[in-house]
Scaffold this motif. Structure first.
Motif, short mmCIF file in Angstrom:
data_model
loop_
_atom_site.label_atom_id
_atom_site.label_comp_id
_atom_site.label_asym_id
_atom_site.label_seq_id
_atom_site.Cartn_x
_atom_site.Cartn_y
_atom_site.Cartn_z
N SER A 137 40.02 23.82 7.67
CA SER A 137 39.14 23.61 6.53
C SER A 137 38.09 22.54 6.81
O SER A 137 38.08 21.47 6.23
CB SER A 137 39.95 23.22 5.30
OG SER A 137 40.72 22.06 5.57
N GLY A 138 37.18 22.86 7.73
CA GLY A 138 36.04 21.98 7.96
C GLY A 138 34.83 22.57 7.28
O GLY A 138 34.89 22.99 6.13
N SER A 139 33.71 22.65 7.96
CA SER A 139 32.52 23.26 7.40
C SER A 139 32.72 24.75 7.29
O SER A 139 33.32 25.38 8.15
CB SER A 139 31.30 22.94 8.26
OG SER A 139 31.50 23.42 9.57
N VAL A 140 32.19 25.35 6.24
CA VAL A 140 32.33 26.77 6.00
C VAL A 140 30.97 27.43 6.17
O VAL A 140 30.00 27.05 5.54
CB VAL A 140 32.87 27.04 4.58
CG1 VAL A 140 32.95 28.53 4.32
CG2 VAL A 140 34.22 26.39 4.40
N SER A 141 30.90 28.40 7.03
CA SER A 141 29.64 29.09 7.29
C SER A 141 29.23 29.94 6.10
O SER A 141 30.03 30.67 5.54
CB SER A 141 29.77 29.98 8.53
OG SER A 141 28.66 30.83 8.64
N MET A 161 43.24 25.31 3.54
CA MET A 161 43.47 24.34 2.48
C MET A 161 42.10 23.84 2.01
O MET A 161 41.30 23.40 2.82
CB MET A 161 44.32 23.17 3.01
CG MET A 161 44.56 22.10 1.97
SD MET A 161 45.89 20.95 2.39
CE MET A 161 45.40 20.40 4.01
N PRO A 162 41.80 23.93 0.71
CA PRO A 162 40.48 23.49 0.24
C PRO A 162 40.18 22.05 0.62
O PRO A 162 41.08 21.19 0.66
CB PRO A 162 40.59 23.65 -1.29
CG PRO A 162 41.65 24.69 -1.48
CD PRO A 162 42.63 24.47 -0.36
N ASN A 163 38.91 21.77 0.88
CA ASN A 163 38.52 20.43 1.33
C ASN A 163 38.95 19.34 0.36
O ASN A 163 39.40 18.27 0.78
CB ASN A 163 37.00 20.37 1.54
CG ASN A 163 36.55 21.13 2.77
OD1 ASN A 163 37.33 21.39 3.67
ND2 ASN A 163 35.28 21.50 2.79
N GLU A 164 38.79 19.62 -0.94
CA GLU A 164 39.15 18.59 -1.92
C GLU A 164 40.65 18.32 -1.94
O GLU A 164 41.10 17.20 -2.14
CB GLU A 164 38.64 18.96 -3.32
CG GLU A 164 39.27 20.20 -3.94
CD GLU A 164 38.60 21.50 -3.54
OE1 GLU A 164 38.89 22.52 -4.17
OE2 GLU A 164 37.79 21.48 -2.58
#
Length: 222
Positions: A137-141, A161-164
């Motif tokens: 769950s890093g940057s999402v294209s 897993m969501p970033n938040e």
């Protein structure tokens, strides 16, 4: 005679008590693990499965360690993971992007450094095949989202897993994760790994893997 051991991990949810109220529901991961175990068993592997609540940090690390004790040069270890992936800050400076990748096990994340360290227990000549169908769950294209939006049917579920959630989990469990993330010996383990390790992953670190209705397809970034 060549010996084969396999360990198959599939999580359709995680413990919300550790993941700040997030249970990470998925559909297809236990089915993936069951199918991989059947495939390995058909090839003569001694198989073990860890599904959802049984897929704890200790159970996974113990399973890998047990395999390392049993295998010798020429033997084969097949490890599969199907579930959510996450990221944590890289505190021992071994990642160019400043993030360590994780598997979201039932009671906590398993850091990629810990996996690397586990390979060091295997004898020289042991062959390790790792199949990881998970997101990081890093940057999402945007391309991933646009491609998904163009398809008909229900909205896609990603194995990330969501970033938040990842941020809250890390911030509220620093006392647990920081001692792992700061270990220099984990960062230096790769140079001491004697076994051969081959990874087949569902996507790259900055990409996402899709969940499925039964088994899990993957939609890599274009």
């Amino acid at each position: 005679m060549t010996k084969g051991i396999s360990l198959h991990i599939g999580l359709n949810s995680v413990d919300p008590q550790h993941y700040e109220g997030w249970s990470g529901p998925l559909n297809a991961c236990e089915a993936d693990a069951n199918d991989m175990a059947d495939l390995a068993g058909s090839q003569g592997f001694a198989t073990e499965k860890l599904l959802t609540k049984k897929a704890t940090r200790k159970a996974v690390l113990d399973g890998i360690a047990d395999a390392a004790k049993s295998l010798k040069s020429g033997d084969f270890f097949f490890l599969t993971y199907s579930g959510h992936g996450g990221q944590t800050p890289d505190l021992n400076a071994d990642e160019p992007d400043g993030q360590d990748e994780t598997w979201c096990l039932y009671d906590g994340q398993l850091i990629d450094d810990e996996l690397y360290s586990a390979w060091g227990a295997f004898a020289s000549g042991v062959r390790i095949l790792l199949l990881s169908d998970s997101c990081h769950s890093g940057s999402v294209s945007k391309a991933v989202h646009y491609a998904a939006m163009a398809r008909s049917g229900p909205p896609p579920v990603y194995r990330a897993m969501p970033n938040e959630v990842a941020l809250r989990v890390y911030q509220n469990h620093k006392d647990f994760y920081n001692p792992i993330l700061e270990k220099r010996n984990l960062a230096e383990t790769l140079g001491g790994v004697k076994a051969s390790v081959l990874l087949i992953s569902g996507c790259q670190d900055n990409q996402l893997s899709l969940d499925g209705t039964f088994n899990g397809p993957c939609l890599p970034e274009r």
